[in-house]
Design a protein around this motif. Structure first.
Motif, PDB file in Angstrom:
ATOM      1  N   ILE A 165       0.818  -1.223   0.000  1.00  0.00           N
ATOM      2  CA  ILE A 165       0.000   0.000   0.000  1.00  0.00           C
ATOM      3  C   ILE A 165       0.845   1.264   0.000  1.00  0.00           C
ATOM      4  CG2 ILE A 165      -1.642   1.360   1.338  1.00  0.00           C
ATOM      5  CD1 ILE A 165      -2.966  -1.246   2.189  1.00  0.00           C
ATOM      6  N   ASP A 166       1.876   1.331   0.855  1.00  0.00           N
ATOM      7  CA  ASP A 166       2.669   2.565   0.924  1.00  0.00           C
ATOM      8  C   ASP A 166       3.489   2.780  -0.346  1.00  0.00           C
ATOM      9  OD1 ASP A 166       4.214   0.349   1.540  1.00  0.00           O
ATOM     10  OD2 ASP A 166       5.501   1.418   2.952  1.00  0.00           O
ATOM     11  N   ARG A 220       1.051   3.883  -3.115  1.00  0.00           N
ATOM     12  CA  ARG A 220       0.642   5.280  -2.913  1.00  0.00           C
ATOM     13  C   ARG A 220       1.689   6.234  -3.474  1.00  0.00           C
ATOM     14  NH1 ARG A 220       1.228   5.767   2.557  1.00  0.00           N
ATOM     15  NH2 ARG A 220       3.352   6.458   2.102  1.00  0.00           N
ATOM     16  N   ASP A 221       2.973   5.984  -3.178  1.00  0.00           N
ATOM     17  CA  ASP A 221       4.027   6.889  -3.627  1.00  0.00           C
ATOM     18  C   ASP A 221       4.275   6.801  -5.129  1.00  0.00           C
ATOM     19  OD1 ASP A 221       4.366   7.858  -1.082  1.00  0.00           O
ATOM     20  OD2 ASP A 221       6.137   6.649  -0.632  1.00  0.00           O
ATOM     21  N   ARG A 277      10.544   5.290  -6.171  1.00  0.00           N
ATOM     22  CA  ARG A 277      10.335   5.592  -4.760  1.00  0.00           C
ATOM     23  C   ARG A 277      11.526   4.997  -4.014  1.00  0.00           C
ATOM     24  NH1 ARG A 277       8.269   2.374   0.259  1.00  0.00           N
ATOM     25  NH2 ARG A 277       7.099   3.955   1.390  1.00  0.00           N
ATOM     26  N   PHE A 298       1.978   6.044  -7.341  1.00  0.00           N
ATOM     27  CA  PHE A 298       0.715   6.325  -8.035  1.00  0.00           C
ATOM     28  C   PHE A 298       0.286   5.146  -8.905  1.00  0.00           C
ATOM     29  CE2 PHE A 298       1.811  10.572  -6.728  1.00  0.00           C
ATOM     30  CZ  PHE A 298       0.592  11.190  -6.535  1.00  0.00           C
ATOM     31  N   GLU A 317      -1.863   1.089  -8.525  1.00  0.00           N
ATOM     32  CA  GLU A 317      -2.777   0.315  -7.693  1.00  0.00           C
ATOM     33  C   GLU A 317      -1.988  -0.671  -6.826  1.00  0.00           C
ATOM     34  OE1 GLU A 317      -6.055   0.496  -7.333  1.00  0.00           O
ATOM     35  OE2 GLU A 317      -6.155   2.223  -8.692  1.00  0.00           O
ATOM     36  N   PRO A 318      -2.427  -0.892  -5.573  1.00  0.00           N
ATOM     37  CA  PRO A 318      -1.794  -1.923  -4.749  1.00  0.00           C
ATOM     38  C   PRO A 318      -1.791  -3.258  -5.488  1.00  0.00           C
ATOM     39  CG  PRO A 318      -3.266  -0.601  -3.404  1.00  0.00           C
ATOM     40  CD  PRO A 318      -3.501  -0.181  -4.836  1.00  0.00           C
TER      41      PRO A 318
END
Length: 238
Positions: free
Chosen positions: A108-109, A112-113, A216, A115, A117-118
């Motif tokens: 998830i993290d 998110r970073d 990331r 951009f 989908e999990p």
């Protein structure tokens, strides 16, 4: 000629002690010891030690004391560059050891970073970075797999930014956060420092010229050998 103050004298004496009798990471004598040894007040001791901290001669560890800085410490200005570029600019030889290079579903993290989908496939790269052969940084980076589909199968990554540039996703700018932390036992072993040693945690999200997130990264730097310098200006007062 201006007369030297007590704290300036003590600061000079301690600097000479560091140069002649102490090794990197040796603990500085306690405030009480310095007060008794040099017959000075606590305030004089604190001013002298603070001066050594500003000079980069010693560093503090909360709850542990004050220690001699490694003379090989690297200072990084806040410009956008890769680890290798930064080390080369200081006339040192960058190197490292690849600890992980594999495809995995984005947690998830990470999603998110980046951009995405999990669960989206990303390539996770973990490297121990060195300068002149000395451990400097433990780096974890994640790249969307669709940008470089064969990255996980390459077996080695010399320069991730060169790889991204060759894939048409050259890093252009980044958002970066720096925070203080300490290393755990596993990280300490890799970096060659004691457990709970102070470190700088640098979190970066990198974009290409089209605004796409291409990386990331979370890097853990030894705080005794690396710091950041900022050039700042005061805005015009209204």
């Amino acid at each position: 000629m201006t007369q030297e103050t007590k704290y300036e004298t003590l600061r000079r004496v301690l600097a000479e002690l560091i140069d002649t009798n102490m090794a990197p990471h040796d603990p500085l004598p306690s405030e009480r010891e310095l007060m008794q040894r040099y017959s000075v007040s606590r305030m004089t001791v604190r001013q002298a030690v603070e001066g050594l901290v500003r000079d980069g001669r010693v560093y503090r560890v909360q709850g542990a004391g004050t220690f001699v800085t490694d003379s090989g410490k690297i200072t990084k200005s806040l410009t956008f560059s890769s680890f290798s570029e930064d080390i080369k600019a200081r006339r040192m030889v960058p190197g490292g050891k690849l600890l992980r290079l594999e495809s995995e579903p984005a947690e998830i993290d990470v999603a998110r970073d980046l951009f995405v989908e999990p669960g989206t496939p990303v390539v996770h790269i973990t490297r121990l970075r060195t300068a002149d052969g000395e451990p400097m940084c433990l780096e974890n980076a994640w790249v969307p797999e669709h940008l470089v589909p064969d990255l996980a199968s390459r077996g080695q990554v010399e320069s991730l930014y060169d790889v991204l540039e060759a894939a048409g996703a050259a890093p252009e700018h980044a958002d970066q956060t720096i925070s203080a932390t300490v290393v755990n036992r596993e990280q300490a072993e890799l970096l060659g420092v004691p457990n709970n040693f102070p470190a700088l945690r640098v979190s970066r999200v990198t974009h290409d010229a089209r605004g796409r997130v291409v990386e990331r990264a979370i890097s853990l730097y030894r705080a005794d050998r690396y710091d950041y310098r900022l050039s700042i200006a005061r805005g015009r007062r209204k």
